[in-house]
Design an enzyme around this catalytic site. Structure first.
Site, mmCIF file in Angstrom:
data_model
loop_
_atom_site.group_PDB
_atom_site.id
_atom_site.type_symbol
_atom_site.label_atom_id
_atom_site.label_comp_id
_atom_site.label_asym_id
_atom_site.label_seq_id
_atom_site.Cartn_x
_atom_site.Cartn_y
_atom_site.Cartn_z
ATOM 1 N N ASP A 1 0.791 -1.223 0.000
ATOM 2 C CA ASP A 1 0.000 0.000 0.000
ATOM 3 C C ASP A 1 0.826 1.277 0.000
ATOM 4 O O ASP A 1 1.934 1.302 0.519
ATOM 5 C CB ASP A 1 -0.870 0.010 1.264
ATOM 6 C CG ASP A 1 -2.319 0.016 0.886
ATOM 7 O OD1 ASP A 1 -2.717 0.959 0.188
ATOM 8 O OD2 ASP A 1 -3.010 -0.921 1.264
ATOM 9 N N GLY A 2 0.225 2.308 -0.531
ATOM 10 C CA GLY A 2 0.797 3.643 -0.412
ATOM 11 C C GLY A 2 1.532 4.121 -1.658
ATOM 12 O O GLY A 2 2.123 5.198 -1.644
ATOM 13 N N ASN A 3 1.474 3.345 -2.731
ATOM 14 C CA ASN A 3 2.149 3.773 -3.970
ATOM 15 C C ASN A 3 1.563 5.083 -4.481
ATOM 16 O O ASN A 3 2.284 6.003 -4.868
ATOM 17 C CB ASN A 3 1.968 2.733 -5.086
ATOM 18 C CG ASN A 3 2.631 1.424 -4.761
ATOM 19 O OD1 ASN A 3 3.580 1.374 -4.005
ATOM 20 N ND2 ASN A 3 2.118 0.357 -5.336
ATOM 21 N N GLY A 4 0.217 5.128 -4.494
ATOM 22 C CA GLY A 4 -0.481 6.309 -4.998
ATOM 23 C C GLY A 4 -0.125 7.541 -4.179
ATOM 24 O O GLY A 4 0.273 8.580 -4.727
ATOM 25 N N HIS B 1 3.216 3.364 -8.549
ATOM 26 C CA HIS B 1 3.155 1.913 -8.776
ATOM 27 C C HIS B 1 4.449 1.416 -9.432
ATOM 28 O O HIS B 1 4.927 0.327 -9.139
ATOM 29 C CB HIS B 1 1.952 1.559 -9.659
ATOM 30 C CG HIS B 1 0.630 1.814 -8.996
ATOM 31 N ND1 HIS B 1 0.356 1.378 -7.716
ATOM 32 C CD2 HIS B 1 -0.486 2.459 -9.408
ATOM 33 C CE1 HIS B 1 -0.882 1.736 -7.385
ATOM 34 N NE2 HIS B 1 -1.406 2.410 -8.392
ATOM 35 N N SER C 1 -6.234 -6.638 -6.142
ATOM 36 C CA SER C 1 -7.335 -7.334 -5.469
ATOM 37 C C SER C 1 -8.551 -7.411 -6.390
ATOM 38 O O SER C 1 -8.630 -6.696 -7.398
ATOM 39 C CB SER C 1 -7.718 -6.600 -4.177
ATOM 40 O OG SER C 1 -8.433 -5.427 -4.492
ATOM 41 N N ASN D 1 -9.845 -4.037 -6.902
ATOM 42 C CA ASN D 1 -9.058 -3.012 -7.600
ATOM 43 C C ASN D 1 -9.564 -2.704 -9.013
ATOM 44 O O ASN D 1 -9.199 -1.672 -9.595
ATOM 45 C CB ASN D 1 -7.569 -3.381 -7.645
ATOM 46 C CG ASN D 1 -6.859 -3.203 -6.308
ATOM 47 O OD1 ASN D 1 -5.892 -3.903 -6.011
ATOM 48 N ND2 ASN D 1 -7.319 -2.274 -5.483
ATOM 49 N N GLU E 1 0.315 -13.434 12.516
ATOM 50 C CA GLU E 1 0.700 -12.214 13.227
ATOM 51 C C GLU E 1 0.566 -11.057 12.232
ATOM 52 O O GLU E 1 0.750 -11.247 11.022
ATOM 53 C CB GLU E 1 2.155 -12.317 13.692
ATOM 54 C CG GLU E 1 2.390 -13.378 14.746
ATOM 55 C CD GLU E 1 1.787 -13.007 16.096
ATOM 56 O OE1 GLU E 1 1.880 -11.827 16.479
ATOM 57 O OE2 GLU E 1 1.214 -13.898 16.761
HETATM 58 C C1 FPP Z 1 -1.821 -0.302 -3.428
HETATM 59 O O1 FPP Z 1 -1.396 1.041 -3.279
HETATM 60 C C2 FPP Z 1 -1.078 -0.926 -4.519
HETATM 61 C C3 FPP Z 1 -1.645 -1.526 -5.589
HETATM 62 C C4 FPP Z 1 -3.099 -1.654 -5.792
HETATM 63 C C5 FPP Z 1 -0.815 -2.062 -6.687
HETATM 64 C C6 FPP Z 1 0.443 -2.769 -6.296
HETATM 65 C C7 FPP Z 1 1.159 -3.129 -7.515
HETATM 66 C C8 FPP Z 1 2.449 -2.954 -7.746
HETATM 67 C C9 FPP Z 1 3.426 -2.484 -6.743
HETATM 68 C C10 FPP Z 1 2.930 -3.244 -9.131
HETATM 69 C C11 FPP Z 1 3.946 -4.280 -9.292
HETATM 70 C C12 FPP Z 1 3.690 -5.588 -8.684
HETATM 71 C C13 FPP Z 1 4.329 -6.684 -9.086
HETATM 72 C C14 FPP Z 1 4.104 -7.971 -8.402
HETATM 73 C C15 FPP Z 1 5.277 -6.658 -10.191
HETATM 74 P P1 FPP Z 1 -2.420 2.230 -3.539
HETATM 75 O O2 FPP Z 1 -2.482 2.505 -4.979
HETATM 76 O O3 FPP Z 1 -3.727 1.835 -2.931
HETATM 77 O O4 FPP Z 1 -1.795 3.422 -2.810
HETATM 78 P P2 FPP Z 1 -2.594 4.561 -2.036
HETATM 79 O O5 FPP Z 1 -3.291 3.854 -0.903
HETATM 80 O O6 FPP Z 1 -1.536 5.474 -1.587
HETATM 81 O O7 FPP Z 1 -3.557 5.170 -3.007
#
Ligand code: FPP
Length: 231
Positions: free
Chosen positions: A2-5, A19, A47, A50, A189
């Site tokens: 989490d937290g990419n966005g 991402h 998910s 998503n 855990e």
């Molecule tokens: C949740 O953060 C992240 C995701 C829904 C996508 C995760 C996918 C990757 C990191 C891409 C690569 C993965 C692989 C296995 C190659 P968010 O978008 O909900 O962040 P936010 O909560 O800050 O909006």
């Protein structure tokens, strides 16, 4: 993961850049897992919920998965990593599904670490699909209702024949399970970390694992103080 966005938005960048950063983080965390003695690592990449995100974000994520598979196909196998995909692949693009199947098949006998990548995964959906498989056996007469056990349900989930997760880590300060391994997490855990996934370095990971290793797990039993080997 989490937290990419938020990581991106905080820096004035489009969410997809977050991402992309997140995808770049995967390699060091897989490597760190092998060094930390983790035998199975599951990444919750996409998910069942998503799909509700903006179409361009979903497309961007699919592009990232495709790129990850293409760029790491040979290396994952060369590094003795067994890759398994969790989730229902049906709605994914045919070329992506084909790559996923090929990679699973190529790496199925590898032994260094199992890397589960959960794409279009939902804990409830996993249970529905497992229930259907079990029900089909009852229907065709190969299984009696009284013989349905917890182990049998576990063995029909996407994680069939894998151990339940010891530790579930969620990044970016979120305090929910968000439909992750609903059945398998019964005694896991939990660790919640403030850092976002792009900031989740091997050092942060090592700290979380050390914290986990200092915990005593009782699985519902009561273990007298001073007795070791509670696990
Ligand atoms: C949740 O953060 C992240 C995701 C829904 C996508 C995760 C996918 C990757 C990191 C891409 C690569 C993965 C692989 C296995 C190659 P968010 O978008 O909900 O962040 P936010 O909560 O800050 O909006």
């Amino acid at each position: 993961m989490d937290g990419n966005g938020r990581w991106a938005v905080k820096r004035g960048l489009p969410r997809l850049m977050g991402h992309k950063r997140g995808a770049n983080r995967v390699k060091d965390i897989v490597k760190a897992s092998t060094e930390l003695g983790v035998d199975t690592l599951t990444l919750y990449a996409f998910s069942t919920e998503n799909w509700k995100r903006a179409a361009h974000e979903v497309e961007g994520l699919m592009k990232l998965f495709r790129g990850y598979l293409q760029n790491n196909f040979i290396e994952l196998n060369a590094k003795n990593i067994r890759v398994k995909f969790l989730g229902d692949p049906t709605p994914l693009a045919a070329d992506l599904r084909e790559q996923m199947e090929k990679l699973e098949d190529l790496t199925k006998d590898n032994t260094l670490i199992t890397l589960n990548i959960a794409i279009n995964y939902g804990g409830r959906d996993d249970l529905v699909r497992a229930t259907r498989k079990v029900a089909a056996k009852v229907q065709d007469g190969s299984l009696a209702v009284e013989d349905i056990t917890e182990q049998m349900i576990s063995d029909h989930l996407d994680t069939a024949f894998q151990a339940d997760p010891d530790l579930i880590i969620r990044t970016a300060g979120e305090l929910r399970m968000s439909n992750f391994m609903t059945w398998q997490s019964a005694y896991s855990e939990l660790a919640f970390v403030e850092k976002s996934w792009p900031e989740f370095t091997p050092e942060v990971y090592a700290e979380v694992i050390a914290d986990y290793r200092a915990r005593t797990r009782q699985f519902g039993a009561i273990i007298p103080k001073g007795v070791t080997g509670a696990e």
